[in-house]
Design a protein around this motif. Structure first.
Motif, PDB file in Angstrom:
ATOM      1  N   LEU A  31       2.499  -0.091   0.344  1.00  0.00           N
ATOM      2  CA  LEU A  31       1.728  -1.225  -0.167  1.00  0.00           C
ATOM      3  C   LEU A  31       2.532  -2.033  -1.178  1.00  0.00           C
ATOM      4  O   LEU A  31       2.492  -3.263  -1.168  1.00  0.00           O
TER       5      LEU A  31
ATOM      6  N   PHE B  48      -1.054  -5.006  -6.789  1.00  0.00           N
ATOM      7  CA  PHE B  48      -2.009  -4.861  -5.691  1.00  0.00           C
ATOM      8  C   PHE B  48      -2.090  -3.399  -5.252  1.00  0.00           C
ATOM      9  O   PHE B  48      -3.185  -2.868  -5.035  1.00  0.00           O
TER      10      PHE B  48
ATOM     11  N   ASP C 296      -3.981  -1.221  -7.974  1.00  0.00           N
ATOM     12  CA  ASP C 296      -5.422  -1.486  -7.964  1.00  0.00           C
ATOM     13  C   ASP C 296      -6.084  -0.924  -6.704  1.00  0.00           C
ATOM     14  O   ASP C 296      -7.154  -0.318  -6.764  1.00  0.00           O
ATOM     15  N   THR C 297      -5.444  -1.136  -5.582  1.00  0.00           N
ATOM     16  CA  THR C 297      -6.000  -0.674  -4.310  1.00  0.00           C
ATOM     17  C   THR C 297      -6.083   0.846  -4.267  1.00  0.00           C
ATOM     18  O   THR C 297      -7.098   1.404  -3.836  1.00  0.00           O
TER      19      THR C 297
ATOM     20  N   LYS D 214      -9.012   2.169  -6.389  1.00  0.00           N
ATOM     21  CA  LYS D 214     -10.276   1.967  -5.679  1.00  0.00           C
ATOM     22  C   LYS D 214     -10.377   2.906  -4.474  1.00  0.00           C
ATOM     23  O   LYS D 214     -11.454   3.411  -4.161  1.00  0.00           O
ATOM     24  N   ALA D 215      -9.250   3.131  -3.825  1.00  0.00           N
ATOM     25  CA  ALA D 215      -9.228   3.966  -2.626  1.00  0.00           C
ATOM     26  C   ALA D 215      -9.583   5.412  -2.942  1.00  0.00           C
ATOM     27  O   ALA D 215     -10.260   6.071  -2.143  1.00  0.00           O
TER      28      ALA D 215
ATOM     29  N   PRO E 117      -7.533   3.051   1.651  1.00  0.00           N
ATOM     30  CA  PRO E 117      -6.913   1.883   1.012  1.00  0.00           C
ATOM     31  C   PRO E 117      -7.244   0.570   1.742  1.00  0.00           C
ATOM     32  O   PRO E 117      -7.428  -0.462   1.110  1.00  0.00           O
ATOM     33  N   TYR E 118      -7.331   0.635   3.056  1.00  0.00           N
ATOM     34  CA  TYR E 118      -7.672  -0.544   3.847  1.00  0.00           C
ATOM     35  C   TYR E 118      -9.058  -1.066   3.477  1.00  0.00           C
ATOM     36  O   TYR E 118      -9.239  -2.254   3.200  1.00  0.00           O
TER      37      TYR E 118
ATOM     38  N   SER F 283      -9.325  -2.345  -0.232  1.00  0.00           N
ATOM     39  CA  SER F 283      -8.693  -3.644  -0.480  1.00  0.00           C
ATOM     40  C   SER F 283      -9.548  -4.805   0.021  1.00  0.00           C
ATOM     41  O   SER F 283      -9.130  -5.958  -0.079  1.00  0.00           O
TER      42      SER F 283
END
Length: 91
Positions: free
Chosen positions: A19, A27, A30-31, A34-35, A68-69, A72
């Protein structure tokens, strides 16, 4: 299914590296934060197929790879998700 962060922790370094390469470090960071939260929720919400089932490992890897997908907002191209999975399995 009972949550275990093993698969996410095992693959997060390679996923973050891919990534970062394509979208930048901010990015990626952060991703991945959250992931992790999303992965925990996905694993606990999925039906338990049993720890002795060989497919359980595939399911956990798939959830770790797709989190992660989704985290995001689906901004990651499918080709990059594919690359993350490939790198995770070959490292």
């Amino acid at each position: 299914m009972k949550y275990s962060g093993f698969y996410f922790i095992l693959f997060r370094g390679t996923m973050r590296a891919v990534l970062s390469e394509h979208y930048g470090k901010e990015f990626a960071g952060d991703t991945m934060k959250k992931a992790l939260r999303l992965y925990k929720r996905l694993v606990t919400d999925v039906d338990d197929i049993g720890d002795d089932n060989p497919m359980a490992y595939n399911e956990l890897f798939a959830l770790a790879s797709v989190s992660p997908y989704i985290a995001s907002g689906k901004k990651i191209a499918p080709e990059i998700v594919q690359k993350m999975m490939r790198h995770s399995l070959t490292m």
